[in-house]
Design a protein around this motif. Structure first.
Motif, PDB file in Angstrom:
ATOM      1  N   VAL A 142      -4.325  36.995  26.478  1.00 24.96           N
ATOM      2  CA  VAL A 142      -5.319  36.370  25.616  1.00 24.96           C
ATOM      3  C   VAL A 142      -4.671  35.633  24.463  1.00 24.96           C
ATOM      4  O   VAL A 142      -5.171  34.629  23.984  1.00 24.96           O
ATOM      5  N   VAL A 143      -3.528  36.126  24.013  1.00 24.29           N
ATOM      6  CA  VAL A 143      -2.850  35.533  22.873  1.00 24.29           C
ATOM      7  C   VAL A 143      -1.444  35.127  23.268  1.00 24.29           C
ATOM      8  O   VAL A 143      -0.883  35.639  24.221  1.00 24.29           O
ATOM      9  N   PRO A 144      -0.843  34.169  22.549  1.00 21.63           N
ATOM     10  CA  PRO A 144       0.490  33.679  22.930  1.00 21.63           C
ATOM     11  C   PRO A 144       1.622  34.574  22.448  1.00 21.63           C
ATOM     12  O   PRO A 144       2.757  34.217  22.563  1.00 21.63           O
ATOM     13  N   PHE A 145       1.326  35.756  21.898  1.00 21.02           N
ATOM     14  CA  PHE A 145       2.368  36.658  21.421  1.00 21.02           C
ATOM     15  C   PHE A 145       1.822  38.078  21.425  1.00 21.02           C
ATOM     16  O   PHE A 145       0.628  38.317  21.462  1.00 21.02           O
ATOM     17  N   ARG A 146       2.709  39.017  21.374  1.00 20.84           N
ATOM     18  CA  ARG A 146       2.285  40.397  21.240  1.00 20.84           C
ATOM     19  C   ARG A 146       2.491  40.813  19.783  1.00 20.84           C
ATOM     20  O   ARG A 146       3.342  40.278  19.066  1.00 20.84           O
ATOM     21  N   ILE A 147       1.677  41.735  19.309  1.00 23.99           N
ATOM     22  CA  ILE A 147       1.745  42.186  17.928  1.00 23.99           C
ATOM     23  C   ILE A 147       2.317  43.581  17.906  1.00 23.99           C
ATOM     24  O   ILE A 147       1.782  44.502  18.520  1.00 23.99           O
ATOM     25  N   CYS A 148       3.437  43.753  17.206  1.00 19.61           N
ATOM     26  CA  CYS A 148       4.101  45.047  17.166  1.00 19.61           C
ATOM     27  C   CYS A 148       3.327  46.024  16.271  1.00 19.61           C
ATOM     28  O   CYS A 148       2.648  45.621  15.337  1.00 19.61           O
ATOM     29  N   HIS A 149       3.470  47.294  16.571  1.00 16.68           N
ATOM     30  CA  HIS A 149       2.934  48.333  15.693  1.00 16.68           C
ATOM     31  C   HIS A 149       4.061  48.813  14.773  1.00 16.68           C
ATOM     32  O   HIS A 149       5.148  49.105  15.247  1.00 16.68           O
ATOM     33  N   PRO A 150       3.813  48.890  13.487  1.00 15.23           N
ATOM     34  CA  PRO A 150       4.840  49.385  12.563  1.00 15.23           C
ATOM     35  C   PRO A 150       5.257  50.804  12.923  1.00 15.23           C
ATOM     36  O   PRO A 150       4.472  51.550  13.479  1.00 15.23           O
TER      37      PRO A 150
ATOM     38  N   VAL B 147       4.396  26.520  21.597  1.00 11.42           N
ATOM     39  CA  VAL B 147       3.468  25.738  22.420  1.00 11.42           C
ATOM     40  C   VAL B 147       2.035  25.915  21.926  1.00 11.42           C
ATOM     41  O   VAL B 147       1.262  24.945  21.857  1.00 11.42           O
ATOM     42  N   ALA B 148       1.681  27.150  21.553  1.00 13.28           N
ATOM     43  CA  ALA B 148       0.326  27.396  21.054  1.00 13.28           C
ATOM     44  C   ALA B 148       0.055  26.597  19.783  1.00 13.28           C
ATOM     45  O   ALA B 148      -1.006  25.977  19.640  1.00 13.28           O
ATOM     46  N   ILE B 149       1.019  26.597  18.856  1.00 13.32           N
ATOM     47  CA  ILE B 149       0.847  25.817  17.627  1.00 13.32           C
ATOM     48  C   ILE B 149       0.840  24.326  17.942  1.00 13.32           C
ATOM     49  O   ILE B 149       0.028  23.563  17.417  1.00 13.32           O
ATOM     50  N   GLY B 150       1.764  23.902  18.807  1.00  9.89           N
ATOM     51  CA  GLY B 150       1.874  22.487  19.152  1.00  9.89           C
ATOM     52  C   GLY B 150       0.594  21.922  19.713  1.00  9.89           C
ATOM     53  O   GLY B 150       0.224  20.776  19.425  1.00  9.89           O
ATOM     54  N   LYS B 151      -0.128  22.711  20.499  1.00  8.73           N
ATOM     55  CA  LYS B 151      -1.394  22.245  21.071  1.00  8.73           C
ATOM     56  C   LYS B 151      -2.431  22.018  19.986  1.00  8.73           C
ATOM     57  O   LYS B 151      -3.226  21.078  20.068  1.00  8.73           O
ATOM     58  N   THR B 152      -2.414  22.858  18.946  1.00 13.85           N
ATOM     59  CA  THR B 152      -3.378  22.655  17.856  1.00 13.85           C
ATOM     60  C   THR B 152      -3.034  21.425  17.031  1.00 13.85           C
ATOM     61  O   THR B 152      -3.906  20.869  16.354  1.00 13.85           O
ATOM     62  N   ARG B 153      -1.779  20.994  17.069  1.00  6.24           N
ATOM     63  CA  ARG B 153      -1.339  19.827  16.312  1.00  6.24           C
ATOM     64  C   ARG B 153      -1.309  18.578  17.189  1.00  6.24           C
ATOM     65  O   ARG B 153      -0.723  17.554  16.824  1.00  6.24           O
ATOM     66  N   ALA B 154      -1.909  18.679  18.381  1.00  3.00           N
ATOM     67  CA  ALA B 154      -2.085  17.537  19.297  1.00  3.00           C
ATOM     68  C   ALA B 154      -0.771  16.939  19.781  1.00  3.00           C
ATOM     69  O   ALA B 154      -0.668  15.724  19.981  1.00  3.00           O
TER      70      ALA B 154
END
Length: 361
Positions: free
Chosen positions: A353-361, A188-195
């Motif tokens: 704040v962001v559409p995903f969480r970022i894992c820690h290695p 959805v986050a990407i789709g919004k940037t692509r209108a």
């Protein structure tokens, strides 16, 4: 939309009308135009006629065509259609050469909506034959609308059941739990940037939530294997997009989602599966889910590896841009990804704040 358009087209044909529109009552008791047709081209009569009813929609629903005889510079004349039901013929002062005929759709004691027809000025009434045809048409239309509602409710129930199955599948494997929801958010986050419009975003989100449903048809020993898959096992797991397509097939309203589910492992260069499609054969939504699914896999811990670092993810996407992934979709995703990380690093990024969480290695 097909049954709605069929209703209005049939009514126009039966009454030799030049234009018409079908309004239905939504759950909040408001009128919504769901189909229209016109042989008048860009003639403003159709819009004026719509405003005549929409301006007084609350009154019309409270007392359908019974007491209001003068609204919006118009004269309303009421004539019997069926026992206990009247249709309305409206003379529009702005267009004295035309008349608007509005016929309520009734099921039991409830008004479901209105068939509204615009035609050249006649007597202000339907002829006996027109009244008989319209009477039958409105009865069948009301039943058809009830059947459509039932069909949509069944579709919704089936979708909910499939969604529950998909979630239960993820529960079997801690490393993939929440994968579909995360992929849906990134899509959805990407789709919004692509209108993408609201409908396309909704279809993409639904498809992302269900994209791995076909893994139900893959035996658990393959799904949960901690080591590298052998060729036979790999070929079997490659079947899951096709299995997903088949599972969704009974749900007519998920036709667009099915294509996205089937193609979420295709590639730009045609080396993906199950159909070996190339980039020019893939829709934008399919290109988006390919990137989103790959990102979440790279960003997630697996029994056989740690998640990639943010820089590792960035380099992997760039390395396969134009071969595995669509270049424009990668660029759109990286803009979101890099904005999420920014100068703050990975610590303390609020999850909303962001559409995903970022894992820690």
């Amino acid at each position: 939309q097909y049954p709605y358009q069929l209703i209005i087209d049939s009514a126009m044909e039966a009454t030799a009308s030049a234009a018409g529109f079908l309004t239905l009552v939504d759950e909040e008791r408001r009128l919504q135009t769901v189909a229209q047709s016109s042989r008048l081209g860009e003639d403003p009569i159709l819009n004026i006629a719509r405003s005549v009813l929409e301006e007084r929609q609350t009154l019309l629903l409270q007392d359908p065509f019974q007491t209001y005889t003068r609204v919006h510079s118009c004269s309303l004349n009421f004539e019997p259609l069926q026992e206990g039901l009247k249709y309305c013929s409206i003379d529009m002062d702005l267009f004295p050469g035309h008349e608007l005929i509005s016929v309520p759709l009734r099921q039991s004691d409830n008004v479901k909506g209105f068939i509204n027809l615009i035609r050249r000025k006649r007597s202000g009434k339907l002829s006996d034959s027109e009244r008989q045809i319209i009477s039958v048409l409105t009865s069948h239309a009301a039943i058809a609308l009830d059947n459509k509602k039932l069909f949509l409710e069944l579709d919704k129930a089936y979708f909910s059941s499939i969604r529950s199955l998909a979630k239960s599948l993820e529960l079997k494997d801690e490393s993939t739990y929440g994968h579909s929801e995360r992929v849906a958010k990134v899509c959805v986050a990407i789709g919004k940037t692509r209108a993408l419009d609201d409908k396309a975003l909704r279809v993409l989100q639904n498809a992302a939530l269900l994209h791995d449903i076909g893994k139900i048809g893959v035996i658990e020993s393959i799904l949960n294997k901690t080591g590298k898959l052998d060729e036979a096992e790999f070929q079997f797991i490659r079947k899951h997009p096709g299995f997903g397509d088949e599972i969704l097939k009974p749900t007519a309203s998920l036709k667009e989602e099915r294509a996205i589910v089937r193609h979420h492992h295709e590639r730009e260069d045609g080396r993906g599966y199950p159909d070996g499609l190339t980039g020019d054969q893939l829709s934008l939504s399919e290109k988006i889910i390919i990137v989103a699914d790959a990102f979440d896999a790279m960003n997630s811990r697996r029994p056989y590896r740690r998640p990639l670092t943010p820089e590792g993810i960035r380099q992997e996407l760039l390395r396969h841009r134009g071969t595995q992934f669509d270049a424009m979709v990668v660029s759109a995703f990286l803009e979101i990804f890099e904005s999420a990380i920014g100068d703050r690093g990975l610590e303390g990024i609020p999850p909303n704040v962001v559409p995903f969480r970022i894992c820690h290695p």
